[in-house]
Design a protein around this motif. Structure first.
Motif, mmCIF file in Angstrom:
data_model
loop_
_atom_site.group_PDB
_atom_site.id
_atom_site.type_symbol
_atom_site.label_atom_id
_atom_site.label_comp_id
_atom_site.label_asym_id
_atom_site.label_seq_id
_atom_site.Cartn_x
_atom_site.Cartn_y
_atom_site.Cartn_z
ATOM 1 N N THR A 113 -37.544 -24.971 -11.481
ATOM 2 C CA THR A 113 -37.770 -23.535 -11.268
ATOM 3 C C THR A 113 -38.622 -22.952 -12.384
ATOM 4 O O THR A 113 -39.567 -22.191 -12.137
ATOM 5 N N LEU A 114 -38.306 -23.300 -13.633
ATOM 6 C CA LEU A 114 -39.091 -22.804 -14.772
ATOM 7 C C LEU A 114 -40.536 -23.289 -14.708
ATOM 8 O O LEU A 114 -41.465 -22.524 -14.959
ATOM 9 N N ALA A 115 -40.722 -24.556 -14.371
ATOM 10 C CA ALA A 115 -42.081 -25.111 -14.306
ATOM 11 C C ALA A 115 -42.907 -24.401 -13.246
ATOM 12 O O ALA A 115 -44.101 -24.154 -13.447
ATOM 13 N N LEU A 116 -42.293 -24.053 -12.146
ATOM 14 C CA LEU A 116 -43.031 -23.372 -11.078
ATOM 15 C C LEU A 116 -43.405 -21.941 -11.460
ATOM 16 O O LEU A 116 -44.320 -21.364 -10.866
ATOM 17 N N GLN A 117 -42.740 -21.385 -12.469
ATOM 18 C CA GLN A 117 -43.108 -20.056 -12.962
ATOM 19 C C GLN A 117 -44.440 -20.096 -13.714
ATOM 20 O O GLN A 117 -45.044 -19.054 -13.950
ATOM 21 N N ALA A 118 -44.850 -21.287 -14.124
ATOM 22 C CA ALA A 118 -46.120 -21.458 -14.846
ATOM 23 C C ALA A 118 -47.011 -22.425 -14.077
ATOM 24 O O ALA A 118 -47.519 -23.400 -14.628
ATOM 25 N N ALA A 119 -47.179 -22.137 -12.804
ATOM 26 C CA ALA A 119 -47.916 -23.056 -11.928
ATOM 27 C C ALA A 119 -49.401 -23.148 -12.273
ATOM 28 O O ALA A 119 -50.030 -24.186 -12.071
ATOM 29 N N ASP A 120 -49.986 -22.075 -12.820
ATOM 30 C CA ASP A 120 -51.404 -22.094 -13.186
ATOM 31 C C ASP A 120 -51.565 -22.604 -14.612
ATOM 32 O O ASP A 120 -50.805 -22.232 -15.504
ATOM 33 N N GLU A 121 -52.579 -23.425 -14.819
ATOM 34 C CA GLU A 121 -52.793 -24.044 -16.132
ATOM 35 C C GLU A 121 -52.911 -23.010 -17.252
ATOM 36 O O GLU A 121 -52.457 -23.233 -18.367
ATOM 37 N N GLY A 122 -53.475 -21.856 -16.981
ATOM 38 C CA GLY A 122 -53.631 -20.818 -17.992
ATOM 39 C C GLY A 122 -52.319 -20.202 -18.440
ATOM 40 O O GLY A 122 -52.259 -19.526 -19.464
ATOM 41 N N GLU A 123 -51.253 -20.447 -17.693
ATOM 42 C CA GLU A 123 -49.934 -19.917 -18.034
ATOM 43 C C GLU A 123 -49.135 -20.867 -18.914
ATOM 44 O O GLU A 123 -48.005 -20.559 -19.283
ATOM 45 N N ARG A 124 -49.719 -22.020 -19.246
ATOM 46 C CA ARG A 124 -48.997 -23.036 -20.013
ATOM 47 C C ARG A 124 -49.692 -23.270 -21.346
ATOM 48 O O ARG A 124 -50.912 -23.142 -21.443
#
Length: 185
Positions: A113-124
């Motif tokens: 669930t947490l990983a899907l909150q940062a699905a776009d590379e710019g969010e990581r």
């Protein structure tokens, strides 16, 4: 400080892969220290997560679990969803190795669930470039595999494997995990 920590992490990883465990631990400790000194909470957490991986790989699941739990609370600032996702996933893998399967599966779901909150590379963070939805699904399947939840592992590997067609090494690794899980299901 962040760049120094990233490089130290990379040197640690290379040393670990080459079976130079002492230097690997020294480099990851330096990475963690530089991340803390620079106020880079996500990198400090990542260094703890890597240390947990090393403990698990070296056959010490209890230490791996405690270190992964610490990776979730490394500073005053909250972690980004991506950094927390990898820390929680590592805790799930360590919990599974400690035969805490219910806890491991809850954490695997949380990590996904947490990983899907940062699905776009710019969010990581930059070093988590690889944590896309496909990799998040593979991590969840890996945790199911570690928990011996074979049907869940099979479903996760099957869902994500087609997206790895351009990554032959990773595809082969997860295809092998899928075949083994299918045999055991």
């Amino acid at each position: 400080m962040l760049l120094a920590a990233e490089h130290a992490h990379w040197l640690s990883w290379v040393a670990w892969q080459e079976q130079h465990h002492g230097p690997a631990l020294a480099w990851i400790d330096l990475a963690h220290g530089w991340a803390v000194d620079g106020g880079h909470t996500d990198m400090a957490s990542w260094a703890q997560r890597v240390r947990s991986y090393y403990s698990l790989d070296h056959g010490d699941p209890v230490r791996a679990l405690r270190t992964a739990e610490a990776a979730r609370v490394v500073g005053m600032l909250p972690l980004s969803p991506a950094a927390e996702a990898v820390a929680v996933h590592q805790a799930a893998m360590a919990a599974a190795a400690c035969a805490e399967r219910d806890l491991a599966q809850r954490w695997a779901d949380e990590a996904h669930t947490l990983a899907l909150q940062a699905a776009d590379e710019g969010e990581r963070p930059g070093w988590l470039y690889w944590l896309n939805p496909t990799r998040a699904t593979l991590q969840r399947a890996d945790a199911a595999y570690a928990c011996r939840a074979w049907a869940d592992a099979v479903a996760g590997f099957r869902a994500a494997l087609p997206a790895l067609a351009g990554c032959p090494r990773d595809h082969a690794y997860y295809a092998g995990r899928l075949e083994d899980a299918e045999r055991r299901a």
